[in-house]
Design a protein around this motif. Sequence first.
Motif, PDB file in Angstrom:
ATOM      1  N   GLY A 267       0.922  -1.196   0.170  1.00  0.00           N
ATOM      2  CA  GLY A 267      -0.117  -0.005  -0.063  1.00  0.00           C
ATOM      3  C   GLY A 267       0.788   1.332   0.094  1.00  0.00           C
ATOM      4  N   TRP A 268       2.053   1.014  -0.351  1.00  0.00           N
ATOM      5  CA  TRP A 268       3.000   2.196  -0.213  1.00  0.00           C
ATOM      6  C   TRP A 268       3.714   2.025  -1.244  1.00  0.00           C
ATOM      7  CZ3 TRP A 268       4.051  -2.336   2.165  1.00  0.00           C
ATOM      8  CH2 TRP A 268       5.168  -2.960   1.835  1.00  0.00           C
ATOM      9  N   ASP A 269       4.726   3.262  -1.682  1.00  0.00           N
ATOM     10  CA  ASP A 269       5.641   3.239  -2.703  1.00  0.00           C
ATOM     11  C   ASP A 269       6.953   3.980  -2.256  1.00  0.00           C
ATOM     12  OD1 ASP A 269       4.971   5.735  -3.098  1.00  0.00           O
ATOM     13  OD2 ASP A 269       3.853   5.535  -4.658  1.00  0.00           O
ATOM     14  N   SER A 270       8.071   3.955  -2.890  1.00  0.00           N
ATOM     15  CA  SER A 270       9.225   4.553  -2.522  1.00  0.00           C
ATOM     16  C   SER A 270       9.139   6.030  -2.212  1.00  0.00           C
ATOM     17  CB  SER A 270      10.411   4.295  -3.245  1.00  0.00           C
ATOM     18  OG  SER A 270       9.988   4.822  -4.797  1.00  0.00           O
ATOM     19  N   GLN A 271       8.191   6.637  -3.066  1.00  0.00           N
ATOM     20  CA  GLN A 271       8.211   8.208  -2.849  1.00  0.00           C
ATOM     21  C   GLN A 271       7.447   8.434  -1.651  1.00  0.00           C
ATOM     22  OE1 GLN A 271       5.974   9.821  -6.301  1.00  0.00           O
ATOM     23  NE2 GLN A 271       5.810  11.796  -5.415  1.00  0.00           N
ATOM     24  N   LEU A 272       6.409   7.843  -1.281  1.00  0.00           N
ATOM     25  CA  LEU A 272       5.850   8.156   0.019  1.00  0.00           C
ATOM     26  C   LEU A 272       6.682   8.080   1.401  1.00  0.00           C
ATOM     27  CD1 LEU A 272       3.018   8.491   1.531  1.00  0.00           C
ATOM     28  CD2 LEU A 272       2.894   6.136   1.820  1.00  0.00           C
ATOM     29  N   LEU A 273       7.538   6.910   1.133  1.00  0.00           N
ATOM     30  CA  LEU A 273       8.512   6.580   2.205  1.00  0.00           C
ATOM     31  C   LEU A 273       9.711   7.742   2.463  1.00  0.00           C
ATOM     32  CD1 LEU A 273       9.081   2.667   1.985  1.00  0.00           C
ATOM     33  CD2 LEU A 273       7.690   3.779   3.377  1.00  0.00           C
ATOM     34  N   ALA A 274       9.992   8.246   1.177  1.00  0.00           N
ATOM     35  CA  ALA A 274      11.070   9.285   1.089  1.00  0.00           C
ATOM     36  C   ALA A 274      10.301  10.613   1.759  1.00  0.00           C
ATOM     37  CB  ALA A 274      11.433   9.565  -0.052  1.00  0.00           C
ATOM     38  N   THR A 275       8.904  10.680   1.620  1.00  0.00           N
ATOM     39  CA  THR A 275       8.298  11.852   1.954  1.00  0.00           C
ATOM     40  C   THR A 275       7.859  11.880   3.464  1.00  0.00           C
ATOM     41  OG1 THR A 275       7.208  12.180  -0.261  1.00  0.00           O
ATOM     42  CG2 THR A 275       6.061  13.365   1.511  1.00  0.00           C
TER      43      THR A 275
ATOM     44  N   GLY B 134       0.029   7.031   5.936  1.00  0.00           N
ATOM     45  CA  GLY B 134       0.859   8.112   5.369  1.00  0.00           C
ATOM     46  C   GLY B 134       0.349   9.075   4.400  1.00  0.00           C
ATOM     47  N   GLY B 135      -0.822   9.055   4.413  1.00  0.00           N
ATOM     48  CA  GLY B 135      -1.616   9.662   3.542  1.00  0.00           C
ATOM     49  C   GLY B 135      -1.605   9.506   2.000  1.00  0.00           C
ATOM     50  N   LEU B 136      -1.414   8.194   1.544  1.00  0.00           N
ATOM     51  CA  LEU B 136      -1.183   7.870   0.202  1.00  0.00           C
ATOM     52  C   LEU B 136      -2.730   7.288  -0.361  1.00  0.00           C
ATOM     53  CD1 LEU B 136       0.004   7.644  -2.579  1.00  0.00           C
ATOM     54  CD2 LEU B 136       0.992   5.384  -1.633  1.00  0.00           C
ATOM     55  N   VAL B 137      -3.434   8.075  -1.179  1.00  0.00           N
ATOM     56  CA  VAL B 137      -4.781   7.536  -1.779  1.00  0.00           C
ATOM     57  C   VAL B 137      -4.366   6.960  -2.994  1.00  0.00           C
ATOM     58  CG1 VAL B 137      -7.209   8.226  -2.309  1.00  0.00           C
ATOM     59  CG2 VAL B 137      -5.923   9.387  -0.289  1.00  0.00           C
ATOM     60  N   GLN B 138      -4.837   5.710  -3.293  1.00  0.00           N
ATOM     61  CA  GLN B 138      -4.556   5.102  -4.524  1.00  0.00           C
ATOM     62  C   GLN B 138      -5.889   4.267  -5.187  1.00  0.00           C
ATOM     63  OE1 GLN B 138      -0.984   2.434  -4.767  1.00  0.00           O
ATOM     64  NE2 GLN B 138      -1.004   2.597  -2.243  1.00  0.00           N
ATOM     65  N   GLY B 139      -5.702   4.126  -6.484  1.00  0.00           N
ATOM     66  CA  GLY B 139      -6.684   3.495  -7.358  1.00  0.00           C
ATOM     67  C   GLY B 139      -6.117   2.523  -7.998  1.00  0.00           C
ATOM     68  N   TRP B 140      -6.547   1.284  -7.918  1.00  0.00           N
ATOM     69  CA  TRP B 140      -5.939   0.061  -8.550  1.00  0.00           C
ATOM     70  C   TRP B 140      -7.313  -0.422  -9.715  1.00  0.00           C
ATOM     71  CZ3 TRP B 140      -0.825  -2.013  -8.550  1.00  0.00           C
ATOM     72  CH2 TRP B 140      -0.015  -1.391  -7.589  1.00  0.00           C
TER      73      TRP B 140
END
Length: 525
Positions: free
Chosen positions: A285-293, A318-324
Motif C-alpha cells: 500500500g506504499w511506494d518509495s516516493q511515500l517513504l521518502a516523503t 502516510g496519506g497515500l490515496v490509491q486506485g487500482w
Amino acid sequence: MSSVPPQRPGSHRSTGPRIRLPALIAVLALVTAAVWIVRSDAFGRHPLDHLPAASSPAGGGGDASAPGTPTRSTRGTTGLLMFRGNATRDFYGEGPLPTHPVVRWRYPKTGGMCALSTNSGITFQPGVTPQQWCGTGWTGQPNVVQYPSGKIEVREGAYDDNYHFLNGLTGRPTRPALKTGDLAKGSASTDNQGYPLYYGGSRDNLLRVVALDRPKPTVLWSTNAMTDVPHPVWNNDWDGDPLQIGDYLLEGGENSWFLVIRLNRHYDAGGKVQVDPKIVMRVPGWDSQLLATVHDKDISIEDSVAYANGVVYFANGGGLVQGWDISDILRGGTHYRRVFRFWDGDDTDATPVILPNGNLIIGRKMEENVPRPESYPRDHQVGDLMELDPHRPGNPLVWSVQLGGFAPDNGVLGTPAYYRGVVYASYTDGGLAAVDAATGRTLWNIPIAPPTWSSPVPIDGKLLMADGHGNLNCFDISNPTVHPRLVWRLHVSDSVIESTPAVWHGWIYVGSRDGGIYGISNPAT
C-alpha cells in the motif's frame, strides 16, 4: 488510528396447452419444498441461515464484469451486510429511525465484553503491560441481517476477542460466539450473495472466512498478516471491513498490504458451504516516493476499501490515496495496474466514499502514533475533508475544507456520508459539518462532544451521530443549508461511542466502550 483507546473511555395470451391453477399451485409447492429440503437444516444449517441470493442496496458500486456483482441501481432486501452497506460505501441502512427511542436491550445484560491486549497486538509481550479493552470500537458498525422469516440477526466483533451473533429484537445470542486470539476490531462483512459466510479480521494476525451453517461458527480459511506477505510493515491487525465483490474478497491490512482473494465458494456433497481461497493479487500500500516523503513506517491500511467500475480505492497512514484497476482480476485474469495516486499529507483512515459521478470523498487526520511533524506543508495546503476526481490524475483536487485542528489525532477519522448532494463529516476534536458536494462550501459546522470517532448516518431526512459522552444525537437535515435542529438525544452509556450505528427498520444497533452492544427502538407496545 491509534491503538490506544481514548481517555473517555405486462402479459401475453398463451397459445399453448392450459394448466389449471390448482395443478400449477401443487407443482410449485412441490418444487419449493424440494429446494427447501436441499438447502435446509437437514444438512445441519442454522435456522437463520436460509438467505436468498442477495443484491447490494441502492448506491452499490457494482461491476458487470464480476459475476454476480450487483450494479448501483439494484436494491437489496437482506440488510446492512458490510460497513457503510455497499461497495461505494454510501448505503446507511433503511429507516425509519425511532421517534421516541429507548434502550430495548443490552448485551451482555450486566458487565462488559472485555479482554487484555497491548498496542502491538501481542497480549503478553515481555516488558509491556497489557491494557483492558472493553466494548466495541472504531469502526465497529454491526451487520444487520434480515431473514425471509422476519428474524433479524446482529453480527458484531468486540473487544472481548469474540464475534457475537445476536437476535435483533431481544439481544439474546442466536449462535455461539466466534472466539479469536485478540481484539475483534473494525467491521466485518456478511456474504451478500446468500452464502452462509462471514468475513472478518482480528488483532491476532488473522483475516478469516467463517462458515455459519454449522452448529457453531467455523473458520474455513485464514491468512496471517505477519507471515503471508513478503514484508509486513507496521502492525498485525485488520481494521478494514473486507469487501466482497462476487467471488472475490478485497481487503487492506495494518501490515500495509492490499489483497484480492478469490474465494471459490461452493457447497460440498453434504450441503455444507466450503471455500478454496487463493490470493490472486498482493500489492504494497506504499511506494518509495511515500517513504521518502513521510520518513516513517506508519503506512498501514486501516480504512475499508471502496470499489466502482473495476477500480478499487484505499488510503493509508502516510496519506497515500490509491486506485487500482482490478477489472481483469475480477474476470479471472492476472493483470492489474495502479491508475490513481494522490498524497493528501497525513494519516488517512476514514473510508473513501465514491460519489455517483465517480469522484472520491476523502477524510484525513493528524498522525499521533509517530512524531510526524505537525507543520507538514501539505496538511495546511489541503484541508482534512476533500473531493478528488480520479479522472484528473494530474490535478485531482476538486475542493477541500479544514474541519479539525492540527494537534495529533485531530481531523476526520469517522467515514464521511454522502446524502442528497451534501457531504456530512465528523471530526475527532468535537464537531459535525455539512459541505455542499458540488462546491465545497461549508453549510454549517456544529460542536459534538469529543472524541468524535463515529461516522454520521443519514436516514430519511435525519442524521444520526454518536458522541464522546455516550449519546446518540438525531438531527433534522431536511433542509441541509440551515443549522440542523436536534430532534432527540438518547444517553446510551457512560462511555464514548466510537462505533458507527447501524439502522434497520425502526431499530438502531451500536456498541459502546462501556462493554455493551445496544438495541434501541421505540418503546414496546
